[in-house]
Design a protein around this motif. Structure first.
Motif, PDB file in Angstrom:
ATOM      1  N   ARG A   1       6.610  70.271  94.758  1.00 49.95           N
ATOM      2  CA  ARG A   1       7.524  69.130  94.668  1.00 49.95           C
ATOM      3  C   ARG A   1       7.692  68.503  96.043  1.00 49.95           C
ATOM      4  O   ARG A   1       7.670  69.186  97.073  1.00 49.95           O
ATOM      5  CB  ARG A   1       8.879  69.538  94.086  1.00 49.95           C
ATOM      6  CG  ARG A   1       9.653  70.508  94.922  1.00 49.95           C
ATOM      7  CD  ARG A   1      11.033  70.804  94.328  1.00 49.95           C
ATOM      8  NE  ARG A   1      11.672  71.865  95.063  1.00 49.95           N
ATOM      9  CZ  ARG A   1      12.235  71.738  96.260  1.00 49.95           C
ATOM     10  NH1 ARG A   1      12.243  70.580  96.857  1.00 49.95           N
ATOM     11  NH2 ARG A   1      12.786  72.772  96.874  1.00 49.95           N
ATOM     12  N   ARG A   2       7.834  67.200  96.014  1.00 46.59           N
ATOM     13  CA  ARG A   2       8.079  66.450  97.249  1.00 46.59           C
ATOM     14  C   ARG A   2       9.501  66.737  97.706  1.00 46.59           C
ATOM     15  O   ARG A   2      10.415  66.821  96.894  1.00 46.59           O
ATOM     16  CB  ARG A   2       7.898  64.961  97.013  1.00 46.59           C
ATOM     17  CG  ARG A   2       6.498  64.601  96.562  1.00 46.59           C
ATOM     18  CD  ARG A   2       6.334  63.135  96.368  1.00 46.59           C
ATOM     19  NE  ARG A   2       6.027  62.542  97.668  1.00 46.59           N
ATOM     20  CZ  ARG A   2       5.361  61.416  97.834  1.00 46.59           C
ATOM     21  NH1 ARG A   2       4.947  60.735  96.789  1.00 46.59           N
ATOM     22  NH2 ARG A   2       5.117  60.955  99.042  1.00 46.59           N
TER      23      ARG A   2
ATOM     24  N   ASP B   1      -1.209  59.468  98.106  1.00 48.63           N
ATOM     25  CA  ASP B   1      -0.568  59.552  96.790  1.00 48.63           C
ATOM     26  C   ASP B   1      -1.388  60.348  95.775  1.00 48.63           C
ATOM     27  O   ASP B   1      -0.835  61.133  95.007  1.00 48.63           O
ATOM     28  CB  ASP B   1      -0.298  58.152  96.234  1.00 48.63           C
ATOM     29  CG  ASP B   1       0.737  57.401  97.052  1.00 48.63           C
ATOM     30  OD1 ASP B   1       1.629  58.053  97.633  1.00 48.63           O
ATOM     31  OD2 ASP B   1       0.650  56.162  97.120  1.00 48.63           O
ATOM     32  N   ASP B   2      -2.715  60.163  95.752  1.00 52.40           N
ATOM     33  CA  ASP B   2      -3.556  60.879  94.795  1.00 52.40           C
ATOM     34  C   ASP B   2      -3.540  62.377  95.062  1.00 52.40           C
ATOM     35  O   ASP B   2      -3.462  63.186  94.138  1.00 52.40           O
ATOM     36  CB  ASP B   2      -4.986  60.335  94.813  1.00 52.40           C
ATOM     37  CG  ASP B   2      -5.613  60.306  96.212  1.00 52.40           C
ATOM     38  OD1 ASP B   2      -4.884  60.453  97.223  1.00 52.40           O
ATOM     39  OD2 ASP B   2      -6.846  60.125  96.305  1.00 52.40           O
TER      40      ASP B   2
ATOM     41  N   ILE C   1      -1.122  64.088  96.708  1.00 53.95           N
ATOM     42  CA  ILE C   1       0.227  64.584  96.406  1.00 53.95           C
ATOM     43  C   ILE C   1       0.403  64.754  94.893  1.00 53.95           C
ATOM     44  O   ILE C   1       0.949  65.754  94.429  1.00 53.95           O
ATOM     45  CB  ILE C   1       1.309  63.663  97.021  1.00 53.95           C
ATOM     46  CG1 ILE C   1       1.268  63.788  98.557  1.00 53.95           C
ATOM     47  CG2 ILE C   1       2.689  63.993  96.475  1.00 53.95           C
ATOM     48  CD1 ILE C   1       2.119  62.780  99.304  1.00 53.95           C
ATOM     49  N   ALA C   2      -0.104  63.804  94.117  1.00 52.75           N
ATOM     50  CA  ALA C   2      -0.010  63.912  92.653  1.00 52.75           C
ATOM     51  C   ALA C   2      -0.760  65.151  92.154  1.00 52.75           C
ATOM     52  O   ALA C   2      -0.294  65.832  91.233  1.00 52.75           O
ATOM     53  CB  ALA C   2      -0.571  62.649  91.993  1.00 52.75           C
ATOM     54  N   TRP C   3      -1.903  65.469  92.760  1.00 51.65           N
ATOM     55  CA  TRP C   3      -2.662  66.661  92.385  1.00 51.65           C
ATOM     56  C   TRP C   3      -1.826  67.910  92.631  1.00 51.65           C
ATOM     57  O   TRP C   3      -1.752  68.799  91.786  1.00 51.65           O
ATOM     58  CB  TRP C   3      -3.985  66.701  93.170  1.00 51.65           C
ATOM     59  CG  TRP C   3      -4.923  67.777  92.747  1.00 51.65           C
ATOM     60  CD1 TRP C   3      -5.854  67.711  91.746  1.00 51.65           C
ATOM     61  CD2 TRP C   3      -5.043  69.097  93.306  1.00 51.65           C
ATOM     62  NE1 TRP C   3      -6.538  68.905  91.657  1.00 51.65           N
ATOM     63  CE2 TRP C   3      -6.065  69.770  92.602  1.00 51.65           C
ATOM     64  CE3 TRP C   3      -4.392  69.772  94.333  1.00 51.65           C
ATOM     65  CZ2 TRP C   3      -6.447  71.085  92.891  1.00 51.65           C
ATOM     66  CZ3 TRP C   3      -4.767  71.077  94.627  1.00 51.65           C
ATOM     67  CH2 TRP C   3      -5.786  71.719  93.911  1.00 51.65           C
ATOM     68  N   TYR C   4      -1.172  67.983  93.797  1.00 49.15           N
ATOM     69  CA  TYR C   4      -0.316  69.129  94.097  1.00 49.15           C
ATOM     70  C   TYR C   4       0.896  69.175  93.163  1.00 49.15           C
ATOM     71  O   TYR C   4       1.308  70.253  92.727  1.00 49.15           O
ATOM     72  CB  TYR C   4       0.153  69.099  95.556  1.00 49.15           C
ATOM     73  CG  TYR C   4      -0.932  69.457  96.538  1.00 49.15           C
ATOM     74  CD1 TYR C   4      -1.606  70.678  96.473  1.00 49.15           C
ATOM     75  CD2 TYR C   4      -1.290  68.580  97.557  1.00 49.15           C
ATOM     76  CE1 TYR C   4      -2.599  71.007  97.367  1.00 49.15           C
ATOM     77  CE2 TYR C   4      -2.283  68.906  98.469  1.00 49.15           C
ATOM     78  CZ  TYR C   4      -2.933  70.124  98.370  1.00 49.15           C
ATOM     79  OH  TYR C   4      -3.921  70.452  99.254  1.00 49.15           O
ATOM     80  N   GLU C   5       1.453  68.037  92.831  1.00 43.56           N
ATOM     81  CA  GLU C   5       2.593  68.020  91.903  1.00 43.56           C
ATOM     82  C   GLU C   5       2.187  68.577  90.536  1.00 43.56           C
ATOM     83  O   GLU C   5       2.976  69.290  89.908  1.00 43.56           O
ATOM     84  CB  GLU C   5       3.147  66.593  91.769  1.00 43.56           C
ATOM     85  CG  GLU C   5       3.908  66.142  92.999  1.00 43.56           C
ATOM     86  CD  GLU C   5       4.442  64.724  92.879  1.00 43.56           C
ATOM     87  OE1 GLU C   5       5.604  64.517  93.246  1.00 43.56           O
ATOM     88  OE2 GLU C   5       3.694  63.823  92.435  1.00 43.56           O
ATOM     89  N   ARG C   6       0.989  68.301  90.101  1.00 38.13           N
ATOM     90  CA  ARG C   6       0.517  68.846  88.816  1.00 38.13           C
ATOM     91  C   ARG C   6       0.369  70.363  88.882  1.00 38.13           C
ATOM     92  O   ARG C   6       0.318  71.028  87.848  1.00 38.13           O
ATOM     93  CB  ARG C   6      -0.810  68.188  88.409  1.00 38.13           C
ATOM     94  CG  ARG C   6      -0.651  66.740  87.992  1.00 38.13           C
ATOM     95  CD  ARG C   6      -1.906  66.182  87.329  1.00 38.13           C
ATOM     96  NE  ARG C   6      -3.091  66.168  88.161  1.00 38.13           N
ATOM     97  CZ  ARG C   6      -3.416  65.201  89.022  1.00 38.13           C
ATOM     98  NH1 ARG C   6      -2.608  64.149  89.177  1.00 38.13           N
ATOM     99  NH2 ARG C   6      -4.541  65.273  89.714  1.00 38.13           N
TER     100      ARG C   6
END
Length: 179
Positions: A146-147, A134-135, A137-142
């Motif tokens: 997108r998932r 999750d951490d 994936i959140a970095w990539y989302e920033r």
């Protein structure tokens, strides 16, 4: 203080870099050394993350490049770029654990996206990430990824990808338009 982005030098990896690349990738994801950074997978996977044969395969593939980032003459990060038609695949991403959180990763992914657009003219970058990260994936989302909810199974039983410490691992496809 000089920013990490301006202090980095980028180049394509060569055969002579294989041992340094394997050490870098392993240090970012496996074992106690990886715990110095935040990208460690040590709690979900043991064993190897890559090997010299896997790194050499990426270097030698006509559709792939293994981009390295150096700082003061030392290799501090790398990533794989693979041309897959309309999009590029981003993988084998590693930043030296003691430099994580300081902007090196952001600079590397920005350069990888720039090169994928400039060299191959692709319109998207794809990557797969272990869905329980999750951490990460959140970095990539920033950074605009997108998932997709599209999952592929983790290769349980293939020790080249590590020794899973849990039974719910799978990869999720993340996508970013490159404009």
């Amino acid at each position: 203080m000089e920013s990490p982005a301006t202090a980095l030098t980028f180049r394509d990896a060569t055969d002579a870099d294989i041992d340094a690349l394997v050490e870098l990738i392993e240090s970012a994801y496996r074992g106690d050394a990886s715990r110095a950074g935040w990208t460690t997978e040590a709690d979900i996977l043991e064993g190897q993350r890559t090997d010299p044969e896997g790194v050499l395969e990426v270097i030698k593939s006509p559709d792939s490049r293994l981009l390295t980032a150096e700082q003061d003459g030392a290799m501090v990060a790398c990533c794989q770029l693979e041309h897959r038609g309309e999009y590029a695949y981003f993988g084998m991403f590693a930043v030296r654990p003691t430099l994580q959180g300081g902007g090196v990763g952001k600079a590397v992914i920005t350069e990888a996206e720039r090169q994928a657009r400039a060299i191959w003219g692709v319109t998207e970058m794809h990557m797969t990430v272990i869905s329980v990260r999750d951490d990460l994936i959140a970095w990539y989302e920033r950074r605009g990824y997108r998932r997709t909810g599209r999952m592929t199974p983790f290769p349980y039983g293939d020790e080249r990808f590590g020794l899973p410490q849990r039974d719910d691992l799978q990869f999720e496809l993340l996508v970013k338009p490159l404009t």
